[in-house]
Motif scaffolding. Sequence first.
Motif, PDB file in Angstrom:
ATOM      1  N   LYS A  11     -21.834  31.863 -58.595  1.00 57.70           N
ATOM      2  CA  LYS A  11     -20.992  32.968 -59.063  1.00 57.70           C
ATOM      3  C   LYS A  11     -20.738  32.897 -60.561  1.00 57.70           C
ATOM      4  O   LYS A  11     -20.408  33.901 -61.185  1.00 57.70           O
ATOM      5  CB  LYS A  11     -19.661  32.973 -58.311  1.00 57.70           C
ATOM      6  N   GLN A  12     -20.901  31.713 -61.153  1.00 51.75           N
ATOM      7  CA  GLN A  12     -20.672  31.532 -62.588  1.00 51.75           C
ATOM      8  C   GLN A  12     -21.922  31.824 -63.419  1.00 51.75           C
ATOM      9  O   GLN A  12     -21.869  31.807 -64.643  1.00 51.75           O
ATOM     10  CB  GLN A  12     -20.223  30.107 -62.869  1.00 51.75           C
ATOM     11  N   ALA A  13     -23.041  32.091 -62.774  1.00 48.24           N
ATOM     12  CA  ALA A  13     -24.312  32.266 -63.482  1.00 48.24           C
ATOM     13  C   ALA A  13     -24.266  33.503 -64.381  1.00 48.24           C
ATOM     14  O   ALA A  13     -23.721  34.536 -64.008  1.00 48.24           O
ATOM     15  CB  ALA A  13     -25.449  32.400 -62.482  1.00 48.24           C
ATOM     16  N   ARG A  14     -24.852  33.369 -65.546  1.00 48.88           N
ATOM     17  CA  ARG A  14     -24.958  34.503 -66.459  1.00 48.88           C
ATOM     18  C   ARG A  14     -25.862  35.568 -65.848  1.00 48.88           C
ATOM     19  O   ARG A  14     -26.797  35.257 -65.122  1.00 48.88           O
ATOM     20  CB  ARG A  14     -25.571  34.060 -67.786  1.00 48.88           C
ATOM     21  N   ASN A  15     -25.600  36.799 -66.186  1.00 50.60           N
ATOM     22  CA  ASN A  15     -26.452  37.924 -65.791  1.00 50.60           C
ATOM     23  C   ASN A  15     -26.628  37.997 -64.275  1.00 50.60           C
ATOM     24  O   ASN A  15     -27.678  38.407 -63.785  1.00 50.60           O
ATOM     25  CB  ASN A  15     -27.811  37.831 -66.504  1.00 50.60           C
ATOM     26  N   GLY A  16     -25.634  37.532 -63.541  1.00 46.97           N
ATOM     27  CA  GLY A  16     -25.723  37.574 -62.084  1.00 46.97           C
ATOM     28  C   GLY A  16     -26.820  36.696 -61.521  1.00 46.97           C
ATOM     29  O   GLY A  16     -27.296  36.906 -60.408  1.00 46.97           O
ATOM     30  N   GLY A  17     -27.254  35.708 -62.304  1.00 46.22           N
ATOM     31  CA  GLY A  17     -28.312  34.813 -61.858  1.00 46.22           C
ATOM     32  C   GLY A  17     -29.717  35.342 -62.099  1.00 46.22           C
ATOM     33  O   GLY A  17     -30.699  34.693 -61.758  1.00 46.22           O
ATOM     34  N   LYS A  18     -29.830  36.489 -62.716  1.00 47.69           N
ATOM     35  CA  LYS A  18     -31.149  37.073 -62.990  1.00 47.69           C
ATOM     36  C   LYS A  18     -31.691  36.498 -64.297  1.00 47.69           C
ATOM     37  O   LYS A  18     -30.947  36.280 -65.250  1.00 47.69           O
ATOM     38  CB  LYS A  18     -31.052  38.585 -63.056  1.00 47.69           C
ATOM     39  N   LEU A  19     -32.999  36.256 -64.334  1.00 51.48           N
ATOM     40  CA  LEU A  19     -33.645  35.683 -65.514  1.00 51.48           C
ATOM     41  C   LEU A  19     -34.487  36.739 -66.215  1.00 51.48           C
ATOM     42  O   LEU A  19     -35.304  37.411 -65.585  1.00 51.48           O
ATOM     43  CB  LEU A  19     -34.534  34.504 -65.112  1.00 51.48           C
ATOM     44  N   ASP A  20     -34.278  36.881 -67.527  1.00 57.72           N
ATOM     45  CA  ASP A  20     -35.032  37.836 -68.322  1.00 57.72           C
ATOM     46  C   ASP A  20     -36.121  37.162 -69.157  1.00 57.72           C
ATOM     47  O   ASP A  20     -36.998  37.835 -69.677  1.00 57.72           O
ATOM     48  CB  ASP A  20     -34.097  38.610 -69.255  1.00 57.72           C
ATOM     49  N   MET A  21     -36.033  35.841 -69.295  1.00 57.46           N
ATOM     50  CA  MET A  21     -37.022  35.137 -70.104  1.00 57.46           C
ATOM     51  C   MET A  21     -38.318  34.962 -69.302  1.00 57.46           C
ATOM     52  O   MET A  21     -38.317  35.102 -68.079  1.00 57.46           O
ATOM     53  CB  MET A  21     -36.493  33.781 -70.553  1.00 57.46           C
ATOM     54  N   PRO A  22     -39.422  34.663 -69.969  1.00 59.68           N
ATOM     55  CA  PRO A  22     -40.671  34.429 -69.244  1.00 59.68           C
ATOM     56  C   PRO A  22     -40.540  33.252 -68.278  1.00 59.68           C
ATOM     57  O   PRO A  22     -39.973  32.218 -68.619  1.00 59.68           O
ATOM     58  CB  PRO A  22     -41.679  34.105 -70.353  1.00 59.68           C
ATOM     59  N   VAL A  23     -41.056  33.443 -67.085  1.00 56.95           N
ATOM     60  CA  VAL A  23     -41.005  32.428 -66.029  1.00 56.95           C
ATOM     61  C   VAL A  23     -42.392  32.313 -65.413  1.00 56.95           C
ATOM     62  O   VAL A  23     -43.036  33.326 -65.128  1.00 56.95           O
ATOM     63  CB  VAL A  23     -39.981  32.817 -64.942  1.00 56.95           C
ATOM     64  N   LEU A  24     -42.841  31.101 -65.194  1.00 57.40           N
ATOM     65  CA  LEU A  24     -44.119  30.848 -64.511  1.00 57.40           C
ATOM     66  C   LEU A  24     -43.836  30.147 -63.200  1.00 57.40           C
ATOM     67  O   LEU A  24     -43.098  29.164 -63.161  1.00 57.40           O
ATOM     68  CB  LEU A  24     -45.024  29.963 -65.378  1.00 57.40           C
ATOM     69  N   PHE A  25     -44.444  30.643 -62.127  1.00 54.49           N
ATOM     70  CA  PHE A  25     -44.344  29.982 -60.829  1.00 54.49           C
ATOM     71  C   PHE A  25     -45.746  29.717 -60.316  1.00 54.49           C
ATOM     72  O   PHE A  25     -46.579  30.627 -60.266  1.00 54.49           O
ATOM     73  CB  PHE A  25     -43.584  30.841 -59.815  1.00 54.49           C
ATOM     74  N   LEU A  26     -46.003  28.481 -59.938  1.00 55.17           N
ATOM     75  CA  LEU A  26     -47.290  28.105 -59.370  1.00 55.17           C
ATOM     76  C   LEU A  26     -47.141  27.982 -57.866  1.00 55.17           C
ATOM     77  O   LEU A  26     -46.342  27.189 -57.380  1.00 55.17           O
ATOM     78  CB  LEU A  26     -47.764  26.771 -59.963  1.00 55.17           C
ATOM     79  N   HIS A  27     -47.922  28.764 -57.143  1.00 56.48           N
ATOM     80  CA  HIS A  27     -47.956  28.699 -55.683  1.00 56.48           C
ATOM     81  C   HIS A  27     -49.051  27.723 -55.270  1.00 56.48           C
ATOM     82  O   HIS A  27     -50.139  27.732 -55.851  1.00 56.48           O
ATOM     83  CB  HIS A  27     -48.330  30.064 -55.080  1.00 56.48           C
ATOM     84  N   GLY A  28     -48.810  26.925 -54.257  1.00 58.48           N
ATOM     85  CA  GLY A  28     -49.848  26.096 -53.661  1.00 58.48           C
ATOM     86  C   GLY A  28     -50.435  26.844 -52.473  1.00 58.48           C
ATOM     87  O   GLY A  28     -49.742  27.120 -51.494  1.00 58.48           O
ATOM     88  N   ASP A  29     -51.703  27.196 -52.565  1.00 60.54           N
ATOM     89  CA  ASP A  29     -52.327  28.008 -51.518  1.00 60.54           C
ATOM     90  C   ASP A  29     -52.274  27.345 -50.145  1.00 60.54           C
ATOM     91  O   ASP A  29     -52.210  28.029 -49.126  1.00 60.54           O
ATOM     92  CB  ASP A  29     -53.775  28.321 -51.900  1.00 60.54           C
TER      93      ASP A  29
END
Length: 89
Positions: A11-29
């Motif tokens: 509940k204390q997270a900025r921007n409601g916990g939404k991230l606007d900066m670039p984010v990379l996620f690697l999925h393991g197939d």
Amino acid sequence: MNHERNAAYAKQARNGGKLDMPVLFLHGDYDYTCETVVSRLAEPMQQDCSNLSEVIIQSGHWMAQEKPVEVNAAIAKWLATTLPEIWPV
């Protein structure tokens, strides 16, 4: 295991916990521990990260150990194309 504390912290997270900066996620197939390729598990991340890049690595859960070249290549490519001002080619 700390659902109440986690919820209070969130509940204390900025921007409601939404991230606007670039984010990379690697999925393991072949990651059956945390399957994110065909399940809906990644949907909250996809909704909350407005500048999200996703790459599927042909590996299981321990992708950095299983496919270190592919993981490092994905990270280097993402840095060079998404943040060229800090990772010049």
